[in-house]
Design a protein around this motif. Structure first.
Motif, PDB file in Angstrom:
ATOM      1  N   VAL A  33       0.862  -1.187   0.000  1.00 34.67           N
ATOM      2  CA  VAL A  33       0.000   0.000   0.000  1.00 34.67           C
ATOM      3  C   VAL A  33       0.895   1.232   0.000  1.00 34.67           C
ATOM      4  O   VAL A  33       1.812   1.346   0.830  1.00 34.67           O
ATOM      5  N   HIS A  34       0.633   2.151  -0.921  1.00 32.98           N
ATOM      6  CA  HIS A  34       1.330   3.432  -0.965  1.00 32.98           C
ATOM      7  C   HIS A  34       0.468   4.481  -0.275  1.00 32.98           C
ATOM      8  O   HIS A  34      -0.698   4.672  -0.644  1.00 32.98           O
ATOM      9  N   ILE A  35       1.031   5.171   0.707  1.00 32.72           N
ATOM     10  CA  ILE A  35       0.326   6.208   1.450  1.00 32.72           C
ATOM     11  C   ILE A  35       0.703   7.558   0.846  1.00 32.72           C
ATOM     12  O   ILE A  35       1.806   8.070   1.060  1.00 32.72           O
ATOM     13  N   CYS A  36      -0.212   8.139   0.066  1.00 32.75           N
ATOM     14  CA  CYS A  36       0.060   9.390  -0.672  1.00 32.75           C
ATOM     15  C   CYS A  36      -0.945  10.471  -0.288  1.00 32.75           C
ATOM     16  O   CYS A  36      -1.338  11.301  -1.115  1.00 32.75           O
ATOM     17  N   THR A  37      -1.367  10.467   0.962  1.00 34.37           N
ATOM     18  CA  THR A  37      -2.415  11.353   1.453  1.00 34.37           C
ATOM     19  C   THR A  37      -1.796  12.531   2.214  1.00 34.37           C
ATOM     20  O   THR A  37      -0.590  12.541   2.468  1.00 34.37           O
ATOM     21  N   PRO A  38      -2.601  13.541   2.595  1.00 29.00           N
ATOM     22  CA  PRO A  38      -2.062  14.628   3.417  1.00 29.00           C
ATOM     23  C   PRO A  38      -1.359  14.109   4.670  1.00 29.00           C
ATOM     24  O   PRO A  38      -1.708  13.061   5.224  1.00 29.00           O
ATOM     25  N   ASN A  39      -0.382  14.867   5.119  1.00 27.74           N
ATOM     26  CA  ASN A  39       0.553  14.414   6.154  1.00 27.74           C
ATOM     27  C   ASN A  39      -0.111  13.901   7.420  1.00 27.74           C
ATOM     28  O   ASN A  39       0.353  12.941   8.035  1.00 27.74           O
ATOM     29  N   VAL A  40      -1.201  14.533   7.834  1.00 32.11           N
ATOM     30  CA  VAL A  40      -1.832  14.190   9.106  1.00 32.11           C
ATOM     31  C   VAL A  40      -2.326  12.750   9.137  1.00 32.11           C
ATOM     32  O   VAL A  40      -2.445  12.145  10.203  1.00 32.11           O
ATOM     33  N   SER A  41      -2.586  12.166   7.966  1.00 39.47           N
ATOM     34  CA  SER A  41      -3.137  10.807   7.918  1.00 39.47           C
ATOM     35  C   SER A  41      -2.085   9.731   7.678  1.00 39.47           C
ATOM     36  O   SER A  41      -2.424   8.550   7.602  1.00 39.47           O
ATOM     37  N   HIS A  42      -0.817  10.103   7.544  1.00 39.60           N
ATOM     38  CA  HIS A  42       0.223   9.100   7.277  1.00 39.60           C
ATOM     39  C   HIS A  42       0.277   8.046   8.380  1.00 39.60           C
ATOM     40  O   HIS A  42       0.344   6.847   8.108  1.00 39.60           O
ATOM     41  N   LEU A  43       0.289   8.492   9.635  1.00 39.21           N
ATOM     42  CA  LEU A  43       0.416   7.551  10.747  1.00 39.21           C
ATOM     43  C   LEU A  43      -0.750   6.568  10.804  1.00 39.21           C
ATOM     44  O   LEU A  43      -0.517   5.344  10.779  1.00 39.21           O
ATOM     45  N   PRO A  44      -2.013   7.007  10.861  1.00 43.50           N
ATOM     46  CA  PRO A  44      -3.090   6.023  11.004  1.00 43.50           C
ATOM     47  C   PRO A  44      -3.232   5.110   9.785  1.00 43.50           C
ATOM     48  O   PRO A  44      -3.504   3.918   9.952  1.00 43.50           O
ATOM     49  N   LEU A  45      -3.033   5.647   8.578  1.00 38.61           N
ATOM     50  CA  LEU A  45      -3.203   4.809   7.390  1.00 38.61           C
ATOM     51  C   LEU A  45      -2.061   3.809   7.241  1.00 38.61           C
ATOM     52  O   LEU A  45      -2.287   2.634   6.911  1.00 38.61           O
ATOM     53  N   ALA A  46      -0.825   4.273   7.463  1.00 37.93           N
ATOM     54  CA  ALA A  46       0.312   3.348   7.364  1.00 37.93           C
ATOM     55  C   ALA A  46       0.226   2.278   8.442  1.00 37.93           C
ATOM     56  O   ALA A  46       0.504   1.096   8.178  1.00 37.93           O
ATOM     57  N   ALA A  47      -0.177   2.667   9.645  1.00 40.97           N
ATOM     58  CA  ALA A  47      -0.311   1.689  10.730  1.00 40.97           C
ATOM     59  C   ALA A  47      -1.384   0.659  10.398  1.00 40.97           C
ATOM     60  O   ALA A  47      -1.189  -0.550  10.617  1.00 40.97           O
ATOM     61  N   ALA A  48      -2.499   1.114   9.854  1.00 37.23           N
ATOM     62  CA  ALA A  48      -3.573   0.186   9.493  1.00 37.23           C
ATOM     63  C   ALA A  48      -3.107  -0.793   8.423  1.00 37.23           C
ATOM     64  O   ALA A  48      -3.429  -1.987   8.465  1.00 37.23           O
ATOM     65  N   ALA A  49      -2.360  -0.290   7.437  1.00 33.39           N
ATOM     66  CA  ALA A  49      -1.868  -1.162   6.370  1.00 33.39           C
ATOM     67  C   ALA A  49      -0.883  -2.194   6.914  1.00 33.39           C
ATOM     68  O   ALA A  49      -0.943  -3.382   6.568  1.00 33.39           O
ATOM     69  N   LEU A  50       0.026  -1.757   7.778  1.00 32.23           N
ATOM     70  CA  LEU A  50       0.997  -2.683   8.365  1.00 32.23           C
ATOM     71  C   LEU A  50       0.303  -3.750   9.198  1.00 32.23           C
ATOM     72  O   LEU A  50       0.630  -4.939   9.115  1.00 32.23           O
ATOM     73  N   GLU A  51      -0.662  -3.331  10.000  1.00 37.18           N
ATOM     74  CA  GLU A  51      -1.371  -4.280  10.856  1.00 37.18           C
ATOM     75  C   GLU A  51      -2.227  -5.248  10.052  1.00 37.18           C
ATOM     76  O   GLU A  51      -2.532  -6.354  10.519  1.00 37.18           O
ATOM     77  N   ALA A  52      -2.581  -4.847   8.820  1.00 36.37           N
ATOM     78  CA  ALA A  52      -3.331  -5.740   7.938  1.00 36.37           C
ATOM     79  C   ALA A  52      -2.408  -6.683   7.173  1.00 36.37           C
ATOM     80  O   ALA A  52      -2.862  -7.451   6.321  1.00 36.37           O
ATOM     81  N   GLY A  53      -1.098  -6.613   7.463  1.00 34.35           N
ATOM     82  CA  GLY A  53      -0.148  -7.518   6.828  1.00 34.35           C
ATOM     83  C   GLY A  53       0.414  -7.025   5.521  1.00 34.35           C
ATOM     84  O   GLY A  53       1.000  -7.807   4.760  1.00 34.35           O
ATOM     85  N   ARG A  54       0.276  -5.731   5.247  1.00 36.10           N
ATOM     86  CA  ARG A  54       0.776  -5.185   3.983  1.00 36.10           C
ATOM     87  C   ARG A  54       2.139  -4.528   4.188  1.00 36.10           C
ATOM     88  O   ARG A  54       2.449  -4.019   5.263  1.00 36.10           O
ATOM     89  N   HIS A  55       2.940  -4.512   3.133  1.00 38.60           N
ATOM     90  CA  HIS A  55       4.126  -3.682   3.085  1.00 38.60           C
ATOM     91  C   HIS A  55       3.667  -2.276   2.709  1.00 38.60           C
ATOM     92  O   HIS A  55       2.596  -2.097   2.101  1.00 38.60           O
TER      93      HIS A  55
END
Length: 324
Positions: free
Chosen positions: A9-31
């Motif tokens: 998953v590529h996180i290309c959203t506004p800065n404030v959402s990097h942490l929750p979206l990247a964390a959700a992707a990692l916890e879902a088993g994604r790189h």
């Protein structure tokens, strides 16, 4: 995130959402590949680093300029001793897309972009390029941040990306910086300086890094990315060297043949090749201190520390060390 066919998953959203979206992707088993800045604070960046490492996921940050062949060539030449001991590292990153008070973008809203804008958005690129090319780590900064337009006009129908106020618009206060001048100290004694600006007329995307050593100098600029300048005080003089003056790619990345100009998109693909190759081959994430050929989240966390140090220095009017 529930689709088992999705690997990355590529996180290309506004800065404030990097942490929750990247964390959700990692916890879902994604790189993950995360845009810079990795997070709004160093503490949040460290959370992502720890999460990716604990889950055994590959995770990269989007420092695209490492993908340019001549950026890697400069790194090789410095590491080989071509210019002797590194003494000075200087340059800047200049843009003009926010030069008018009617120019607007989500990055201008601190609740979306964070406390820093120019330094976090493009200064982080200069910081990473300077460390990568010189092979030296920044220890401390002395920064002067400036907001030349404390009020801007936000279009009534502003888009999420780029907008210009034509017609109805709302005046809004701006709390992040338009530009910055930063002195830099490197481990080992080298010094440096950079100018970061999003309000320099005529400069579209001018990233430059020059490294002065005891026996020579090297310089690269993004607006002429196919060459490097090699400086010499000796009789042979200075010269401009094109990409691949000798056959063969640089550092094993399958760049285009000489004479086929490489641009930003090519650099982005070259940056990601090692990342995707390791995933495809089933290799584990790199151990701490290992160079996997792509910028890891630890690299991204260092850049966030650079941003925080610059903000703190501008407020205090003194040198600020980068926290370890």
């Amino acid at each position: 995130l529930r689709d088992p066919d999705i690997d990355v998953v590529h996180i290309c959203t506004p800065n404030v959402s990097h942490l929750p979206l990247a964390a959700a992707a990692l916890e879902a088993g994604r790189h993950v590949v995360v845009e810079k800045p990795l997070a709004l604070t160093a503490a949040d960046a460290d959370l992502l680093v720890a999460l990716a490492e604990s889950l055994g996921r590959h995770a990269a940050v989007a420092f695209t300029y490492r993908g340019y062949p001549m950026v890697r060539r400069v790194r090789e030449l410095v590491a080989s001793g071509e210019i002797g001991d590194v003494r000075l590292v200087h340059g800047g990153y200049l843009q003009d897309w926010l030069v008018e008070p009617t120019s607007f973008n989500w990055r201008l809203a601190s609740e979306l972009g964070g406390a820093s804008r120019a330094v976090a958005d493009i200064g982080s690129h200069w910081f990473d390029a300077a460390e990568f090319m010189s092979g030296r780590r920044v220890e401390a900064v002395f920064a002067d941040l400036a907001t030349f337009m404390p009020v801007r006009r936000r279009p009534a129908k502003a888009g999420i990306a780029f907008s210009t106020a034509q017609g109805p618009a709302e005046e809004v206060p701006i709390y992040s910086e338009d530009a910055a001048t930063i002195l830099v100290r490197f481990a080992g004694g080298a010094r440096g300086a950079t100018t970061i600006s999003q309000i320099s007329p005529g400069r579209k995307n001018s990233l430059s890094v020059e490294i002065d050593g005891s026996a020579g100098a090297l310089a690269w600029t993004h607006e002429t990315p196919e060459t490097i300048w090699i400086g010499s005080h000796r009789q042979e003089g200075s010269r401009v060297v094109p990409r691949f003056p000798e056959p063969g790619p640089t550092m094993g990345v399958p760049s285009l043949p000489a004479g086929h100009p490489e641009g930003w998109g090519d650099a982005w693909k070259d940056l990601l090749r090692p990342f995707y190759r390791r995933i495809a081959e089933g290799l584990p994430p790199p151990a701490r201190g290992e160079d996997p050929g792509y910028p890891t989240l630890r690299v991204g966390a260092r850049a966030v520390r650079f941003v925080e140090a610059a903000l703190a220095s501008s407020r205090s009017g003194s040198w600020e060390r980068l926290a370890d």
